[in-house]
Design a protein around this motif. Structure first.
Motif, PDB file in Angstrom:
ATOM      1  N   ILE A   1      -6.623 -52.385 -53.318  1.00  0.00           N
ATOM      2  CA  ILE A   1      -5.894 -53.625 -53.095  1.00  0.00           C
ATOM      3  C   ILE A   1      -5.035 -53.927 -54.317  1.00  0.00           C
ATOM      4  N   SER A   2      -3.853 -54.500 -54.045  1.00  0.00           N
ATOM      5  CA  SER A   2      -2.918 -54.856 -55.100  1.00  0.00           C
ATOM      6  C   SER A   2      -2.697 -56.360 -55.096  1.00  0.00           C
ATOM      7  N   ALA A   3      -2.662 -56.940 -56.291  1.00  0.00           N
ATOM      8  CA  ALA A   3      -2.456 -58.379 -56.417  1.00  0.00           C
ATOM      9  C   ALA A   3      -1.124 -58.788 -55.760  1.00  0.00           C
ATOM     10  N   ASP A   4      -1.187 -59.923 -55.053  1.00  0.00           N
ATOM     11  CA  ASP A   4      -2.339 -60.785 -54.912  1.00  0.00           C
ATOM     12  C   ASP A   4      -3.213 -60.314 -53.747  1.00  0.00           C
ATOM     13  N   VAL A   5      -4.552 -60.442 -53.927  1.00  0.00           N
ATOM     14  CA  VAL A   5      -5.414 -60.321 -52.763  1.00  0.00           C
ATOM     15  C   VAL A   5      -5.384 -61.675 -52.067  1.00  0.00           C
ATOM     16  N   GLU A   6      -5.069 -61.673 -50.776  1.00  0.00           N
ATOM     17  CA  GLU A   6      -4.790 -62.930 -50.078  1.00  0.00           C
ATOM     18  C   GLU A   6      -5.737 -63.134 -48.890  1.00  0.00           C
ATOM     19  N   GLY A   7      -5.157 -63.212 -47.674  1.00  0.00           N
ATOM     20  CA  GLY A   7      -5.933 -63.601 -46.515  1.00  0.00           C
ATOM     21  C   GLY A   7      -7.140 -62.721 -46.264  1.00  0.00           C
ATOM     22  N   LEU A   8      -8.309 -63.334 -46.127  1.00  0.00           N
ATOM     23  CA  LEU A   8      -9.538 -62.638 -45.752  1.00  0.00           C
ATOM     24  C   LEU A   8      -9.963 -63.109 -44.371  1.00  0.00           C
TER      25      LEU A   8
ATOM     26  N   LEU B   1     -11.592 -57.870 -43.442  1.00  0.00           N
ATOM     27  CA  LEU B   1     -10.214 -57.456 -43.658  1.00  0.00           C
ATOM     28  C   LEU B   1      -9.604 -58.299 -44.774  1.00  0.00           C
ATOM     29  N   ALA B   2      -8.839 -57.651 -45.646  1.00  0.00           N
ATOM     30  CA  ALA B   2      -8.203 -58.339 -46.765  1.00  0.00           C
ATOM     31  C   ALA B   2      -6.737 -57.963 -46.836  1.00  0.00           C
ATOM     32  N   SER B   3      -5.884 -58.959 -47.018  1.00  0.00           N
ATOM     33  CA  SER B   3      -4.458 -58.713 -47.204  1.00  0.00           C
ATOM     34  C   SER B   3      -4.201 -58.301 -48.641  1.00  0.00           C
ATOM     35  N   SER B   4      -3.679 -57.097 -48.807  1.00  0.00           N
ATOM     36  CA  SER B   4      -3.269 -56.584 -50.115  1.00  0.00           C
ATOM     37  C   SER B   4      -1.778 -56.867 -50.252  1.00  0.00           C
TER      38      SER B   4
ATOM     39  N   CYS C   1       1.899 -60.535 -47.041  1.00  0.00           N
ATOM     40  CA  CYS C   1       1.103 -61.378 -46.150  1.00  0.00           C
ATOM     41  C   CYS C   1       0.201 -62.331 -46.928  1.00  0.00           C
ATOM     42  N   ASP C   2       0.236 -63.606 -46.555  1.00  0.00           N
ATOM     43  CA  ASP C   2      -0.689 -64.609 -47.086  1.00  0.00           C
ATOM     44  C   ASP C   2      -1.939 -64.647 -46.212  1.00  0.00           C
ATOM     45  N   GLY C   3      -1.970 -65.529 -45.217  1.00  0.00           N
ATOM     46  CA  GLY C   3      -3.167 -65.696 -44.409  1.00  0.00           C
ATOM     47  C   GLY C   3      -3.261 -64.718 -43.256  1.00  0.00           C
ATOM     48  N   ALA C   4      -4.496 -64.516 -42.782  1.00  0.00           N
ATOM     49  CA  ALA C   4      -4.751 -63.654 -41.624  1.00  0.00           C
ATOM     50  C   ALA C   4      -5.978 -64.182 -40.885  1.00  0.00           C
ATOM     51  N   ALA C   5      -6.019 -63.952 -39.582  1.00  0.00           N
ATOM     52  CA  ALA C   5      -7.170 -64.357 -38.774  1.00  0.00           C
ATOM     53  C   ALA C   5      -7.383 -63.333 -37.674  1.00  0.00           C
ATOM     54  N   ALA C   6      -8.646 -62.955 -37.463  1.00  0.00           N
ATOM     55  CA  ALA C   6      -9.000 -62.010 -36.404  1.00  0.00           C
ATOM     56  C   ALA C   6     -10.037 -62.634 -35.486  1.00  0.00           C
TER      57      ALA C   6
ATOM     58  N   GLU D   1      -7.693 -68.201 -53.127  1.00  0.00           N
ATOM     59  CA  GLU D   1      -7.141 -68.787 -51.909  1.00  0.00           C
ATOM     60  C   GLU D   1      -7.851 -68.245 -50.675  1.00  0.00           C
ATOM     61  N   GLY D   2      -7.647 -66.975 -50.338  1.00  0.00           N
ATOM     62  CA  GLY D   2      -8.252 -66.434 -49.124  1.00  0.00           C
ATOM     63  C   GLY D   2      -9.765 -66.437 -49.192  1.00  0.00           C
ATOM     64  N   MET D   3     -10.406 -67.027 -48.181  1.00  0.00           N
ATOM     65  CA  MET D   3     -11.868 -67.080 -48.100  1.00  0.00           C
ATOM     66  C   MET D   3     -12.301 -66.997 -46.643  1.00  0.00           C
ATOM     67  N   VAL D   4     -13.507 -66.457 -46.433  1.00  0.00           N
ATOM     68  CA  VAL D   4     -14.100 -66.425 -45.103  1.00  0.00           C
ATOM     69  C   VAL D   4     -15.606 -66.358 -45.262  1.00  0.00           C
TER      70      VAL D   4
END
Length: 436
Positions: free
Chosen positions: A323-330, A343-346, A384-389, A257-260
């Motif tokens: 990081i712990s599953a799920d690895v999510e928002g990048l 940055l990765a959401s653990s 946390c699912d998605g993230a944006a910086a 899911e999370g990609m950048v």
């Protein structure tokens, strides 16, 4: 589906040897230094809560993107997905500016629109002129949707410019679309050499990733064509000689899911939720490399049909430590000279991991942080699912940039109703925490 005759559809199946080589990722301590806990940052604002139930319009916060208003940075916007609730647009005080409904189902028995991930394209050449676009993956219809951004438009900053003839991304017909193994994760990028813009799209419950070229069509609309696809591994050879695939509901494969995409070098970072973070070329050529693994990598599990959950077995110790599953928002924090962070959401432990952006440093782990409550009713971020910086001045409110993260459990919530939202964090405090 029938592909356009101009598309080159190349499926690359990553070899078992690559999956085995992934185990070479070195382990490092989860905590900073000698057992010190990760630092905490606190949000400055939060969006109004969304409720994923009938009364709340089945709105479920998922993924944000930050659009910078170059003419007036303090009037920039956060554009975010709410799944069946469509799109939400917020100002920098996290106040709603616009709400866009997801498209309805094609027929009564078909899946409704469901916006999963969102990203931005700047200055795409349309038949009506260049425009900034918000691009979202419509999981319900297996399509991409495009929205032109005009901050001062009277009806709201976003206008739908999706070509009605835009094809399904992965499905051949409506029956496949209704199975919902459809467009899921999303990242956009523009190739500086050719000037062409692309979207990289992952497939729900599958390991597939598709590269789509974004194309202008008549009337200022936008469509796309498939360039090629790639399949990441679903099974891995462990050091003890056994083969492992993460436990899931029968028929499901470990999805991305999370990609950048790093715009400076065309590097795609993709989070395979139960596996780890992959690094590969955004044009989906070459050989992917597993940058880091989740702690649960290699842990056997047994699926229980009654509980619809996996019961884990003994940990053989082949997983990562950060990081712990799920690895999510990048998301990327870009700095001059190629510096910055991935940055990765653990999601499994409610933290965020930071990796060096520079390839020359092999994306070395740089530390982590968590988004903690600011006190009172302003809570932190959980699951946390998605993230944006965005590392750029955004007026007096965020002169050092902004980090927006999804909060999977907004508190205080509303009884037993599912409650989600987005937290706005001063990016400067995150950088200070990582530099300490």
């Amino acid at each position: 589906m029938t592909r356009p005759t101009t598309a080159r559809s190349l499926v690359l199946v990553v070899s078992t040897a690559l999956a085995a080589a992934a185990l070479a990722v070195p382990a490092q301590a989860h905590h900073r230094g000698s057992g010190a806990p990760l630092p905490a940052v606190t949000p400055r604002a939060e969006t109004p809560v969304l409720h994923d139930d009938d009364a709340g319009g089945n709105a479920d916060a998922d993924d944000p993107a930050i659009w910078r208003n170059a003419a007036a940075p303090g009037r920039s916007l956060v554009i975010a997905t709410a799944k069946e609730g469509g799109l939400r647009v917020y100002d920098l005080d996290a106040r709603p500016v616009q709400s866009i409904a997801a498209p309805p189902a094609e027929a009564p028995d078909d899946a409704p629109g469901r916006f999963n991930n969102v990203d931005l394209v700047h200055g795409l050449r349309l038949s009506s002129g260049r425009a900034d676009l918000a691009v979202t993956s419509d999981r319900g219809h297996d399509r991409l949707r495009f929205y032109r951004i005009d901050r001062d438009r009277a009806g709201g900053p976003l206008t739908d410019v999706t070509d009605p003839a835009a094809p399904a991304v992965f499905s051949r017909d409506q029956a496949e679309i209704n199975d919902q193994r459809t467009a899921y994760g999303l990242a956009t990028w523009t190739d500086p050499a050719s000037g062409k813009s692309f979207a990289v799209v992952s497939r729900r419950e599958r390991t597939s990733i598709a590269l789509l070229e974004l194309l202008p069509s008549a009337g200022g609309k936008v469509t796309y064509r498939t360039v090629r696809t790639l399949d990441l591994p679903s099974a891995f050879r462990l050091p003890d000689g056994t083969s492992w695939t993460p436990c899931a509901e029968p028929g499901e494969l470990p999805q991305v899911e999370g990609m950048v995409v790093d715009p400076a070098n065309g590097t795609l970072y993709a989070g395979q939720e139960d596996i780890g973070i992959w690094r590969l070329r955004a044009d989906l050529t070459g050989t992917p490399k597993l940058l880091d693994k989740v702690r649960e990598f290699g842990v056997p599990g047994t699926y229980d049909e009654e509980t619809e959950e996996c019961a884990p077995g003994a940990d053989p110790g082949y997983g990562g430590t950060r990081i712990s599953a799920d690895v999510e928002g990048l998301t990327l924090v870009t700095e001059s000279g190629g510096d910055g962070y991935l940055l990765a959401s653990s999601q499994g432990d409610n933290t965020f991991a930071a990796y060096d952006r520079e390839l020359a440093d092999r994306n070395e782990y740089e530390g982590g942080f968590r988004v903690a409550p600011a006190g009172g009713s302003l809570d932190g971020s959980e699951e946390c699912d998605g993230a944006a910086a965005l590392n750029a001045p955004l007026g007096s409110r965020y002169p050092r940039g902004l980090l927006v993260v999804q909060d999977g459990h907004d508190t205080p919530g509303d009884g037993d109703r599912p409650s989600t939202g987005f937290k706005f964090v001063d990016l400067g405090t995150v950088l200070d925490a990582l530099d300490d």
